[in-house]
Write an enzyme that holds these catalytic residues in place. Structure first.
Site, PDB file in Angstrom:
ATOM      1  N   THR A   1      11.532 -45.966   3.591  1.00 14.67           N
ATOM      2  CA  THR A   1      12.304 -45.037   3.344  1.00 14.67           C
ATOM      3  C   THR A   1      13.658 -45.064   3.871  1.00 14.67           C
ATOM      4  O   THR A   1      14.629 -44.663   3.143  1.00 14.67           O
ATOM      5  CB  THR A   1      11.464 -43.533   3.287  1.00 14.67           C
ATOM      6  OG1 THR A   1      10.159 -43.804   2.902  1.00 14.67           O
ATOM      7  CG2 THR A   1      12.201 -42.722   2.442  1.00 14.67           C
TER       8      THR A   1
ATOM      9  N   ALA B   1      21.848 -42.243   1.387  1.00 14.90           N
ATOM     10  CA  ALA B   1      22.746 -42.175   2.566  1.00 14.90           C
ATOM     11  C   ALA B   1      23.531 -41.069   2.386  1.00 14.90           C
ATOM     12  O   ALA B   1      24.733 -41.234   3.041  1.00 14.90           O
ATOM     13  CB  ALA B   1      23.353 -43.487   2.666  1.00 14.90           C
TER      14      ALA B   1
ATOM     15  N   HIS C   1      23.686 -34.168   3.199  1.00 14.01           N
ATOM     16  CA  HIS C   1      23.759 -33.118   2.338  1.00 14.01           C
ATOM     17  C   HIS C   1      24.370 -31.973   2.611  1.00 14.01           C
ATOM     18  O   HIS C   1      24.039 -31.484   3.797  1.00 14.01           O
ATOM     19  CB  HIS C   1      22.141 -32.764   1.673  1.00 14.01           C
ATOM     20  CG  HIS C   1      21.802 -33.722   0.760  1.00 14.01           C
ATOM     21  ND1 HIS C   1      22.180 -34.107  -0.528  1.00 14.01           N
ATOM     22  CD2 HIS C   1      20.933 -34.718   0.915  1.00 14.01           C
ATOM     23  CE1 HIS C   1      21.637 -34.985  -0.864  1.00 14.01           C
ATOM     24  NE2 HIS C   1      20.734 -35.577  -0.191  1.00 14.01           N
TER      25      HIS C   1
ATOM     26  N   ILE D   1       8.403 -35.674   4.616  1.00 11.40           N
ATOM     27  CA  ILE D   1      10.025 -35.659   4.822  1.00 11.40           C
ATOM     28  C   ILE D   1      10.807 -36.396   3.995  1.00 11.40           C
ATOM     29  O   ILE D   1      11.162 -37.600   4.029  1.00 11.40           O
ATOM     30  CB  ILE D   1      10.416 -36.193   6.243  1.00 11.40           C
ATOM     31  CG1 ILE D   1       9.435 -35.634   7.461  1.00 11.40           C
ATOM     32  CG2 ILE D   1      11.715 -35.776   6.791  1.00 11.40           C
ATOM     33  CD1 ILE D   1       9.590 -34.211   7.739  1.00 11.40           C
TER      34      ILE D   1
ATOM     35  N   CYS E   1      29.680 -64.826   8.421  1.00  9.02           N
ATOM     36  CA  CYS E   1      29.265 -64.213   7.045  1.00  9.02           C
ATOM     37  C   CYS E   1      30.782 -64.107   6.311  1.00  9.02           C
ATOM     38  O   CYS E   1      31.655 -63.234   6.930  1.00  9.02           O
ATOM     39  CB  CYS E   1      28.651 -62.926   7.103  1.00  9.02           C
ATOM     40  SG  CYS E   1      28.852 -61.861   5.647  1.00  9.02           S
TER      41      CYS E   1
END
Lengths: 484, 424
Positions: free
Chosen positions: A40, A46, A49, A335, A400
């Site tokens: 999770t 992301a 809140h 949670i 990368c």
């Protein structure tokens, strides 16, 4: 014998480890997968809140607001990425507007600072790409965005730096209790601890049952997401919500801390906890619903889709408590959202609960409270880049291309306090493989670096541990079956 | 900013496009710098160990590495500096180029002319938003090719391939020859986007089934791919419910399109062609940015490296002329796509800037498979050139040339038309 064993290496387990590691004691974290943040904690919105959504008086409301306020410190001391970009909850009609006003009132009750109700003009002035169909919105300036797996890694690494032992590929299958404490087994491997913190996410019920504890009725609620190329990251600057329903906070449109655009999640209740598959229907819903908020989204700029499962419980609140049935067992179960935001506060809460059942809290004298993140070549200016290469030439070898990640960062990731040992572990720590080509160019190079740094063979390199091998063996070698 | 290096022609990319452009620029009198991100020049050809390269350019059948080696050999004796293991980070309209490498550190060049030759990348599963689990074992065909041909490892044993593009077809054969079982190739369109000779040599010759108008709708597998579900698609390429079939496999290869690698080009803020995903250029391959040229797959995705070399020779020569102050710029005339033409390169023509004695070649692709067609190159109502073709297909790039002697006839808008005898 450990003082405390934390079962579960997601953001909650790592937050507990972080909070505990300030104190003297022997602590360990037991994680079923090969790395932290594998379920999770790596597959969510992301969002940090603001805290207006949770019912007043709940643990969710209390810990959300507390946790939100800790993110500046986490950003400062642990170098966790965090941007307080603000949240907007859109209203498309009068019914929505009534909801928005309810959230406003609830937010005030919950102690959320700075809330405002905006009219359409004000919303569109801040976010010109939002739909013309809105009538107004709730503006919450304390809402923010973070990187959930970097947060988890930062919390975990700080704990590791202060002595916490991280034990991976340890899926607890037996818990026995005696006068001195618990024996937690995973096959033949055994760990002894006086106290257990159950932070096992989707499997908190299973872990509790092993110890003879209570059940919480956890079931998975799947959320599907689409992530768009960084070219779309400026479509909106704040996090755009729709009015929430019984199932959840609705589908968001949000920038990420790395400059991508994230759309989602859906909310589909299921039964299979490790079913993380995206579905055609779910992804279509993400597209339809996100377009309601932001009509011009360019879906041909999608670079990845994914899904995560929330640990949902019938009673809609966190279950953070000392076990009623098993002395020495402390739970952090169910949670779901706003779990990420609340995580640092939950970590401290769990330490408080442990203290309440007899664990003595003596501050560690040599506690290292500041953690440095891996320095990103991509974020350096020209002078810093020249200096980095002069000091360590591996900064000059870009592995990368899409995310401009150098060999130095990738190798460092493999030797951090919680070392990366798989392609995905490297990816989460460095962003190598998260760009437009989705590791098509860099994965063979990262594989070779894993072999060099960890003494692995190419056939042993995995995407995320377990049986997720990339290659089967050398082309020139006959297969076992053929060599009869 | 200290230590800016000066260059006459700076070529970004040392693959077939960059090498040919560099050779041509040097032979035209310029000093050339090539910046290449890998540790050897040759680009994607390094891993294309099959033959079929050079039939047009050298009149020989070479493997990819052999073809690349021919151009690497041409660097000998020319004023060309090749920097490998060097990654370009930015380009701008002032022709400032920043790059990094272990040896050079962080460097900036100021170039009189730039040739963009960065090639392309592969479209990914994420871009297609294919639903399902996300196990190991999903590869783009080029990545799998690299693992097999350069690293010497088998990415899979029971393979399904999505996309009948050339790379997928080549890998179908490659996997088969290394003892893997290629169960199926699925193609979403009703025709293949690959060269016909590859369909024959890779699939037919190895008894590998090819299903048109089908696509993968779901990937299954916990840690590693365990199978895929495919379905038939309708005319709008949407999966038809009820047609789903599950195939067990341990590997899914994606050969679903190449995208010109124009991330660096964004720094130039130049008009791009939305069909090719490459820059808009004139016949000398000059973009809208003064002194910036583009060629090869970064400009438009080619099927034959021979055409890449030819195009890049033009770009390199033009870049040299520009750097040495030998060229002027006139008024370019747009090239429009007529019936059944999806795109043309170049998208504009400056008749006054045509290389003396050289025919004007316009490359183009059609939007479908047609038989017995006539291709016409016109300027306004004037016919510049006409050819007959027995078959044209989206997967095979075509070209039509206006003879140098007829360049003077160009006055109005140029257009390419495919006049059909009948669609397939």
């Amino acid at each position: 014998m450990f003082d405390v064993a934390i079962i579960g290496g997601g953001v909650i387990g790592c937050a507990a480890a972080w909070a505990l590691s300030r104190y003297e004691g022997r602590f360990c974290l037991l994680e079923a997968h090969e790395d932290v943040a594998n379920e999770t904690s790596k597959a969510n919105s992301a969002i940090v809140h603001a805290g207006f959504d949770a019912e007043a008086g709940t643990e969710m409301a209390r810990l959300n607001v507390l946790g939100n306020a800790m993110f500046d410190m986490l950003h400062e001391d642990l170098e966790v990425p965090f941007i307080r970009n603000g949240s907007l909850v859109l209203a498309f009609d009068d019914e929505d507007m009534a909801h928005v006003k309810e959230l406003y009132e609830r937010g005030i009750k919950n102690g959320v600072p700075g809330l405002e109700i905006w009219d359409k003009a004000r919303v569109l002035e801040k976010e010109p790409n939002i739909s013309e169909n809105i009538v107004g919105a709730l503006w919450a300036p304390t809402g923010g965005i973070t990187c959930p797996y970097e947060l988890t890694i930062a919390l975990g690494e700080t704990a590791a730096m202060n002595g916490t032992e991280f034990i991976f590929n340890f899926r607890a299958d037996k818990i026995e209790k005696d006068a001195d404490g618990f024996t937690i087994s995973a096959g033949d491997r055994k760990v002894r601890a006086k106290y257990i913190i159950n932070a096992a996410g989707l499997y908190a019920d299973e872990v509790s049952a092993l110890a003879g504890g209570e059940t919480f009725g956890i079931y998975p609620r799947k959320g599907e997401y689409i992530i768009l190329d960084r070219s779309e990251g400026n479509t909106v600057s704040s996090t755009i919500f729709q009015t929430p329903s019984k199932m959840g906070k609705g589908i968001l449109v949000t920038p990420t801390v790395d400059g991508n655009l994230l759309l989602g999640p859906t909310a589909e209740d299921g039964e299979i906890k490790d079913d993380f598959a995206t579905t055609a229907k779910g992804l279509a819903e993400v597209r339809t619903q996100s377009t309601r908020s932001v009509p011009g989204i360019r879906f041909n700029k999608a670079i990845k889709t994914f899904a995560g499962n929330r640990a949902q419980t019938p009673v809609h609140d966190f279950h953070i408590k000392v076990s009623d049935k098993v002395p020495g067992l402390v739970h952090a179960a169910g949670i779901c959202s706003p779990g990420l935001t609340s995580a640092p506060a939950i970590g401290e809460e769990l330490v408080g609960l442990l203290s309440g059942i007899g664990f003595e809290l003596k501050p560690r004298a040599d506690y290292k409270g500041k953690r440095k993140a891996i320095r990103r070549f991509r974020e350096m200016n020209p002078e810093e880049r020249a200096e980095a290469i002069a000091r360590d030439p591996r900064y000059g070898r870009i592995i990368c291309r899409c995310e401009t990640v150098s060999e130095a960062e990738i190798v460092e990731a493999m030797h951090r306090p919680i070392p990366a040992r798989s392609l995905d572990a490297v990816k989460r720590r460095t962003r190598a493989g998260m760009g437009r080509c989705q590791s098509g160019f860099c994965s063979p190079y990262v594989m070779k670096l894993l072999c060099r740094e960890h003494g692995m063979k190419m056939e042993e390199v995995t995407k995320f541990g377990g049986q997720s091998f990339i290659v089967y063996g050398k082309t020139a070698e006959p297969r076992q079956e053929d060599a009869k | 900013m200290s230590n800016i290096k000066e260059a006459e022609v700076l070529v970004i990319g040392g693959g077939p496009a960059g090498l040919a452009a560099a050779v041509s620029a040097a032979r035209s009198g310029a000093k050339v710098v090539i910046l290449e991100r890998e540790n050897k020049a040759g680009g994607i050809l390094k891993q294309c160990i099959h033959n079929g390269f050079g039939l047009k350019y050298f009149n020989e059948e070479l493997t990819g590495p052999e073809y690349a080696e021919r151009f690497i050999d041409m660097l000998e004796g020319l004023p060309i500096e090749l920097y490998t293991d060097t990654m370009v980070l930015s380009v701008n309209r002032d022709r400032m180029v920043t790059a990094v490498s272990q040896q050079l550190g962080f460097v900036t060049w100021h170039a009189k002319a730039i040739v963009l030759a960065m090639g392309c990348r592969e479209r990914t599963r994420g871009a297609l938003q294919i639903a399902g689990d996300r196990p190991a074992g999903v590869f783009t065909a080029g990545c799998a090719q690299r693992l097999v041909n350069l690293e010497g490892y088998m990415p899979g044993r029971e393979v399904v391939i999505l996309g009948s593009g050339d790379i997928g077809l080549i890998m179908a054969r490659r996997f088969t020859w290394e003892g893997a079982k290629v169960k199926l190739v699925l193609e979403i369109m009703p025709y293949s986007s690959g060269l016909n000779r590859n369909i024959v040599q890779c699939l037919h010759d190895n008894d590998i089934p090819l299903l048109f108008s089908h696509t993968v709708v779901k990937i299954h597998g916990k840690d590693r791919v365990e199978g895929i579900t495919y379905a038939e698609v309708d005319e709008r390429r949407n999966p038809i419910p009820g047609t789903e079939v599950y195939v067990p496999c341990d590997t899914l290869l994606l050969s679903v399109g190449l995208i010109p690698e124009n991330e660096l080009t964004e720094g130039l803020n130049i008009p791009m062609d939305r069909v090719t995903n490459g820059a808009v250029v004139d016949q000398n391959r000059q973009t809208d940015a003064e002194g910036v040229f583009a060629c090869g797959n970064v400009l438009h995705v080619h099927d034959l490296v021979d055409n890449v070399s030819e195009e890049s020779m033009i770009a390199g020569r033009s870049a040299a002329r520009y750097a040495l102050g030998q060229s002027g710029r006139g008024e370019p005339i747009p090239v429009k796509c007529g019936e059944h033409v999806r795109y043309t390169v170049p998208q504009k023509v400056d008749p006054a800037a045509q290389e003396p004695g050289e025919d004007l070649r316009v490359y183009f692709r059609t939007d479908n498979v047609y038989q017995n067609v006539t291709v016409e190159l016109r300027s306004g109502d004037t016919l510049l050139a006409r050819r007959r073709r027995m078959v044209v297909a989206p997967g095979e790039m075509e070209n039509i040339s206006c003879k140098y002697a007829d360049i003077g006839k160009i006055s109005g808008e140029i257009s390419v038309h495919i006049i059909t005898g009948g669609a397939k």
